[in-house]
Design a protein around this motif. Structure first.
Motif, short mmCIF file in Angstrom:
data_model
loop_
_atom_site.label_atom_id
_atom_site.label_comp_id
_atom_site.label_asym_id
_atom_site.label_seq_id
_atom_site.Cartn_x
_atom_site.Cartn_y
_atom_site.Cartn_z
N GLU A 168 -49.22 -3.34 20.69
CA GLU A 168 -48.39 -2.38 21.40
C GLU A 168 -48.30 -1.05 20.68
OE1 GLU A 168 -46.98 -0.87 24.29
OE2 GLU A 168 -47.53 -2.99 24.43
N GLU A 169 -48.06 -1.11 19.39
CA GLU A 169 -47.83 0.09 18.60
C GLU A 169 -49.02 1.05 18.68
OE1 GLU A 169 -44.93 0.41 17.18
OE2 GLU A 169 -45.34 2.37 16.26
N THR A 170 -50.20 0.51 18.46
CA THR A 170 -51.39 1.35 18.46
C THR A 170 -51.70 1.85 19.87
OG1 THR A 170 -52.19 -0.02 16.66
CG2 THR A 170 -53.76 1.45 17.67
N ARG A 171 -51.47 1.01 20.86
CA ARG A 171 -51.77 1.40 22.23
C ARG A 171 -50.91 2.60 22.63
NH1 ARG A 171 -50.63 -3.37 24.97
NH2 ARG A 171 -52.20 -4.34 23.65
N ARG A 172 -49.68 2.57 22.20
CA ARG A 172 -48.75 3.65 22.50
C ARG A 172 -49.21 4.97 21.92
NH1 ARG A 172 -44.43 5.56 19.98
NH2 ARG A 172 -44.52 4.08 18.28
N THR A 173 -49.93 4.92 20.81
CA THR A 173 -50.29 6.15 20.11
C THR A 173 -51.74 6.57 20.37
OG1 THR A 173 -50.89 4.92 18.14
CG2 THR A 173 -48.63 5.72 18.28
N MET A 174 -52.37 6.01 21.37
CA MET A 174 -53.75 6.40 21.64
C MET A 174 -53.81 7.73 22.38
SD MET A 174 -56.50 3.54 22.54
CE MET A 174 -55.59 2.26 23.34
N TYR A 175 -54.82 8.50 22.06
CA TYR A 175 -55.11 9.70 22.83
C TYR A 175 -55.92 9.28 24.05
CZ TYR A 175 -53.64 13.10 19.33
OH TYR A 175 -52.91 13.88 18.48
N GLY B 215 -63.00 11.03 36.57
CA GLY B 215 -61.83 10.17 36.72
C GLY B 215 -61.85 8.92 35.87
N ARG B 216 -62.83 8.78 35.00
CA ARG B 216 -62.85 7.60 34.12
C ARG B 216 -61.78 7.75 33.04
NH1 ARG B 216 -68.94 7.83 35.19
NH2 ARG B 216 -68.70 9.97 34.47
N THR B 217 -61.13 6.66 32.71
CA THR B 217 -60.09 6.72 31.68
C THR B 217 -60.71 6.42 30.32
OG1 THR B 217 -58.52 5.95 33.30
CG2 THR B 217 -57.82 5.89 31.01
N LEU B 218 -60.59 7.40 29.45
CA LEU B 218 -61.21 7.30 28.13
C LEU B 218 -60.14 7.47 27.05
CD1 LEU B 218 -64.17 9.69 28.92
CD2 LEU B 218 -64.21 7.20 28.99
N ALA B 219 -60.54 7.16 25.82
CA ALA B 219 -59.60 7.36 24.72
C ALA B 219 -60.38 7.64 23.45
CB ALA B 219 -58.72 6.13 24.54
N LEU B 220 -59.70 8.32 22.52
CA LEU B 220 -60.28 8.51 21.19
C LEU B 220 -59.99 7.24 20.39
CD1 LEU B 220 -59.11 12.16 20.43
CD2 LEU B 220 -61.20 11.37 21.56
N ARG B 221 -60.96 6.75 19.68
CA ARG B 221 -60.79 5.47 18.99
C ARG B 221 -59.65 5.53 17.97
NH1 ARG B 221 -66.64 6.32 16.24
NH2 ARG B 221 -66.06 8.06 14.91
N PRO B 222 -58.72 4.55 18.03
CA PRO B 222 -57.62 4.52 17.07
C PRO B 222 -57.93 3.62 15.87
CG PRO B 222 -57.13 3.04 18.86
CD PRO B 222 -58.50 3.59 19.12
N VAL C 140 -65.40 8.67 21.38
CA VAL C 140 -64.76 8.40 22.66
C VAL C 140 -65.27 7.07 23.22
CG1 VAL C 140 -64.52 9.21 25.04
CG2 VAL C 140 -64.52 10.86 23.16
N GLU C 141 -64.35 6.23 23.65
CA GLU C 141 -64.72 4.96 24.26
C GLU C 141 -63.89 4.78 25.53
OE1 GLU C 141 -66.82 2.48 23.16
OE2 GLU C 141 -67.12 2.83 21.00
N TYR C 142 -64.27 3.79 26.31
CA TYR C 142 -63.44 3.46 27.47
C TYR C 142 -62.09 2.96 26.97
CZ TYR C 142 -67.46 3.98 30.46
OH TYR C 142 -68.53 4.50 31.13
#
Length: 437
Positions: free
Chosen positions: A60-67, A74-81, A48-50
RNA sequence: GCCGCCGUAACGUAGCCUGGUUAGCGUACAGGCCUGUGGAGCCUGGAGGCCGGGUUCAAAUCCCGGCGGCGGCCCCA
């Protein structure tokens, strides 16, 4: 509550049973072997990263598919793509003062919300090699060599390397003052082979027709004969220095790579771009026959460390799709057979103190011999039957007679012969047969 | 995100078109024949129609939706 519908893993994610994991380990071990041989040090970062860090430059493509999700604060996090962002984060923080060049390796899982299909999962593994600090073609050549060595190590003999240099097109467009966002769109459309739309994108910028036809000309340049393609490209780019440098760089790399590794087919494709926006120079993908998906991909990203706030640091790297390599090996019958079963089945007969059996199993394990103790209270006949079906080469039987004499009975499950021996004798016998096979 | 094919035990399948016994078979699993000797055989057992809704006296079967699997497009690893 009925949990039945939750018993299957979440879409696009897999359970790895022993056989699956064995296949994955084959690939992972080959990658780790290359870490060692090429002096890459393995690192690990959180899954998990910010979100901001991961989204910065992936395209764009990868950003669209991020978890993406929020934590309780309330911090916005994502699983690394993908792996380059976390690596660059390390390089601009904890490894800021580490001596250059930096060679970092990783084997991590990644997450993308894509539609699953052949060789594509929502959770997948990549083995990566990142070489930071050098802008030289030898760095790119090292990354290409690693990719080629990996294919060879996995016995995927017939493969193709498709390559290009995004500097050719970017150089031209930059020299005409085309906005970087427009460049990104043009490259990504070209990558999708949607040349018509790519050209439209340029027409919208008031570029003159001559320039646009130059770009269109570059798009078409693709093939095995890189010398003639490069010559043609040079005549198109004219005096654009950046583009010329990129073409020359490709030429150097291709000349040498063909000399060092004549086996793969090298396809120069100047219309090929890759979806990630951070690439600045040479880019490539590796394909194997019978499977039309990229197995390994990579390229040069000279501006990314700077973007993350670090010192200007040229860098290049690649990522190998582990699940895809496993698939490629299956498709091409290159999966090695699992190693032979080297274990001992230990049966403690009724009346014998369990401690006697456990002492013996402890001693065997201390000598590196894997032991499975019968724990189902099966009859001896059932136990031997199970052991033989599982291909155990040896069964060790401990009855009252043995226990009283301090001995063990060792049975060779293949020949059926058995002997009552001291533990030491049995151990030597097992060990020598295991070493021999 | 779009398109196609497909969902019956852990796995492989029969039945579905033409609705109607207790959903059959094989493998695997557990046990027995067989508590100091295995691979065979025979016997026994547990375990199943993806989920939800509709039609019907009655649904694994027909209809709709969702979910999932596989594959293709796109993209990528």
């Amino acid at each position: 509550m009925n949990l039945k519908s939750f018993l299957k893993p979440y879409r696009g994610m897999r359970d790895y049973l022993p056989k699956d994991l064995y296949e994955r380990r084959v690939v992972e071990e080959a990658i780790r072997e290359l870490f060692k041989l090429y002096c890459y040090e393995e690192v690990e970062t959180p899954t998990v990263e910010y979100y901001e860090l991961l989204a910065a430059k992936v395209g764009e493509e990868t950003r669209r598919t991020m978890y993406v999700f929020k934590d309780l604060a309330g911090r916005t996090l994502a699983l690394r793509p993908e792996g380059t962002a976390p690596i660059v984060r390390l390089v601009t923080s904890k490894l800021k003062t580490a001596p250059k060049p930096l060679r970092l390796g990783y084997i991590w899982d990644f997450y993308r919300y894509d539609e699953p299909q052949r060789g594509r999962y929502r959770r997948f593994y990549q083995g990566g090699f990142e070489l930071l600090g050098s802008s030289k073609p030898e760095a790119d050549m090292e990354i290409l060599s690693i990719s080629i060595e990996l294919m060879k190590k996995l016995k995927l003999e017939k493969f193709q390397v498709k390559l290009s240099d995004v500097g050719v097109l970017r150089g031209l467009m930059s020299s005409w003052g085309v906005d970087e966002n427009v460049q990104n769109r043009v490259l990504s459309l070209a990558d999708k082979k949607n040349y018509v739309e790519a050209i439209k994108e340029l027409e919208a910028t008031n570029l003159d027709e001559a320039s646009i036809s130059k770009i269109a000309g570059i798009f078409k340049l693709k093939g095995l004969n890189y010398k003639s393609i490069l010559a043609e490209a040079k005549s198109i780019v004219g005096s654009c220095e950046h583009s010329i440098r990129s073409l020359e760089n490709l030429e150097v790399i291709l000349d040498y790579m063909r000399e060092i590794y004549p086996e793969p087919e090298y396809i120069l494709d100047l219309g090929f771009a890759r979806g990630l926006e951070y690439y600045t120079g040479m880019i490539f993908e590796v394909f194997v026959e019978n499977l039309d998906i990229a197995l390994i991909g990579g390229g040069r990203y000279d501006k990314l460390v700077e973007l993350y706030g670090g010192e200007p640091t040229p860098a290049t790297g690649c990522a190998a799709g582990i699940d895809r390599l496993v698939l490629a090996m299956r498709v091409n019958n290159a999966t090695p057979p699992p190693p032979p079963n080297r274990r001992v089945y230990l049966y403690i007969l009724d009346g014998v103190p369990l401690s006697y059996g456990f002492k013996i199993s402890t001693e065997l394990r201390a000598n590196g011999i894997p032991v499975e103790i019968e724990v189902m209270d099966r009859s001896l006949s059932k136990g031997l039957s199970t052991a033989s079906r599982k291909n155990y080469p040896y069964a060790l039987m401990l009855g009252l007679k043995e226990a009283e004499a301090g001995l063990v009975t060792l049975k060779n499950m293949f020949t059926g012969l058995q002997e009552t021996l001291t533990l030491r004798e049995a151990l030597n016998r097992i060990r020598s047969s295991f070493n021999a096979s």
